[in-house]
Design an enzyme around this catalytic site. Sequence first.
Site, PDB file in Angstrom:
ATOM      1  N   ASP A 188      -3.251   7.450  -6.691  1.00 61.42           N
ATOM      2  CA  ASP A 188      -2.013   7.580  -5.925  1.00 61.42           C
ATOM      3  C   ASP A 188      -1.999   8.920  -5.198  1.00 61.42           C
ATOM      4  O   ASP A 188      -2.188   9.961  -5.834  1.00 61.42           O
ATOM      5  CB  ASP A 188      -0.796   7.519  -6.853  1.00 61.42           C
ATOM      6  CG  ASP A 188      -0.537   6.129  -7.412  1.00 61.42           C
ATOM      7  OD1 ASP A 188      -0.911   5.146  -6.749  1.00 61.42           O
ATOM      8  OD2 ASP A 188       0.051   6.039  -8.507  1.00 61.42           O
ATOM      9  N   ASP A 208      -6.440   3.489 -10.747  1.00 62.12           N
ATOM     10  CA  ASP A 208      -5.318   3.622  -9.830  1.00 62.12           C
ATOM     11  C   ASP A 208      -5.405   5.037  -9.253  1.00 62.12           C
ATOM     12  O   ASP A 208      -5.513   6.003 -10.012  1.00 62.12           O
ATOM     13  CB  ASP A 208      -4.033   3.460 -10.648  1.00 62.12           C
ATOM     14  CG  ASP A 208      -2.808   3.203  -9.798  1.00 62.12           C
ATOM     15  OD1 ASP A 208      -2.953   2.912  -8.597  1.00 62.12           O
ATOM     16  OD2 ASP A 208      -1.700   3.294 -10.356  1.00 62.12           O
ATOM     17  N   ARG A 259     -11.086  -2.634  -9.078  1.00 59.60           N
ATOM     18  CA  ARG A 259      -9.636  -2.836  -9.112  1.00 59.60           C
ATOM     19  C   ARG A 259      -9.285  -4.214  -8.604  1.00 59.60           C
ATOM     20  O   ARG A 259      -9.694  -4.614  -7.524  1.00 59.60           O
ATOM     21  CB  ARG A 259      -8.957  -1.780  -8.238  1.00 59.60           C
ATOM     22  CG  ARG A 259      -7.472  -2.005  -7.981  1.00 59.60           C
ATOM     23  CD  ARG A 259      -6.642  -1.528  -9.131  1.00 59.60           C
ATOM     24  NE  ARG A 259      -5.228  -1.795  -8.933  1.00 59.60           N
ATOM     25  CZ  ARG A 259      -4.354  -0.911  -8.480  1.00 59.60           C
ATOM     26  NH1 ARG A 259      -4.750   0.305  -8.168  1.00 59.60           N
ATOM     27  NH2 ARG A 259      -3.093  -1.221  -8.350  1.00 59.60           N
ATOM     28  N   ARG A 282      -5.072  -1.731 -15.202  1.00 59.01           N
ATOM     29  CA  ARG A 282      -6.006  -1.549 -14.086  1.00 59.01           C
ATOM     30  C   ARG A 282      -7.179  -0.656 -14.469  1.00 59.01           C
ATOM     31  O   ARG A 282      -7.047   0.238 -15.307  1.00 59.01           O
ATOM     32  CB  ARG A 282      -5.299  -1.017 -12.848  1.00 59.01           C
ATOM     33  CG  ARG A 282      -4.626   0.339 -12.929  1.00 59.01           C
ATOM     34  CD  ARG A 282      -3.210   0.367 -13.475  1.00 59.01           C
ATOM     35  NE  ARG A 282      -2.276  -0.652 -13.030  1.00 59.01           N
ATOM     36  CZ  ARG A 282      -1.565  -0.587 -11.916  1.00 59.01           C
ATOM     37  NH1 ARG A 282      -1.648   0.443 -11.124  1.00 59.01           N
ATOM     38  NH2 ARG A 282      -0.739  -1.536 -11.608  1.00 59.01           N
TER      39      ARG A 282
HETATM   40  N1  ROI Z   1       1.704   4.094 -17.269  1.00 60.92           N
HETATM   41  C1  ROI Z   1       1.000   5.190 -17.560  1.00 60.92           C
HETATM   42  N2  ROI Z   1       1.215   5.797 -18.731  1.00 60.92           N
HETATM   43  N3  ROI Z   1       0.077   5.706 -16.711  1.00 60.92           N
HETATM   44  C2  ROI Z   1      -0.166   5.125 -15.503  1.00 60.92           C
HETATM   45  O1  ROI Z   1      -1.022   5.626 -14.739  1.00 60.92           O
HETATM   46  C3  ROI Z   1       0.560   3.980 -15.148  1.00 60.92           C
HETATM   47  N4  ROI Z   1       0.370   3.357 -13.962  1.00 60.92           N
HETATM   48  C4  ROI Z   1       1.063   2.279 -13.616  1.00 60.92           C
HETATM   49  C5  ROI Z   1       2.080   1.662 -14.522  1.00 60.92           C
HETATM   50  C6  ROI Z   1       1.658   0.230 -14.812  1.00 60.92           C
HETATM   51  C7  ROI Z   1       3.418   1.679 -13.807  1.00 60.92           C
HETATM   52  N5  ROI Z   1       2.220   2.356 -15.770  1.00 60.92           N
HETATM   53  C8  ROI Z   1       1.510   3.481 -16.077  1.00 60.92           C
HETATM   54  O2  ROI Z   1       0.867   1.744 -12.430  1.00 60.92           O
END
Ligand code: ROI
Length: 162
Positions: free
Chosen positions: A97, A95, A83, A92
């Site tokens: 979260d 990610d 990352r 990325r």
């Molecule tokens: N859009 C989608 N569809 N899925 C994601 O995990 C995701 N993550 C993000 C941003 C760039 C906001 N858009 C995303 O961080």
Amino acid sequence: MTGVYVALGANLDSPERQLDSACLALQQLAQQGSFRVSSYYRSVPMGDVPQPDYVNAVACFETELAPLELLDALQAIELQQGRQRLVRWGPRTLDLDLLLYGDEQIQTPRLTVPHYGIKSREFVLIPLEELNPSLVLPCGTGIATLITDAMRQSLQLLHPSG
Ligand code: ROI
């Protein structure tokens, strides 16, 4: 021991493989036998940055880690998988979260739980519902009430779990 939900997202470098290896790493944080992951879904990128479609999923497990210890561990996994924070809302490799930490509501400079996007993002709500259809957020809202037909139609089921 606390039940937690973590969102996974990737759109670079073989996103499905990124999620597979993230799941292996997350299992190391979980109480034996407690780890579950949703199906993988393909989703259109949210935000204004042109970029490849995402692969998204949600995992849940029981952990002994405190919230900030868990956040450190998630960020270490993101870094381990290459990352780089290049562009805000840009593409990325991985990610992770922290969506929910038990029933806790946490507001610190580093960490907001529940995650601020949890009520509006279809690529979070639909995998959450798959893992736990009767899930209720700390504010008292049942997640099933937040999901619309348009949300269901916008996600493509890639790889059923199990
Ligand atoms: N859009 C989608 N569809 N899925 C994601 O995990 C995701 N993550 C993000 C941003 C760039 C906001 N858009 C995303 O961080």
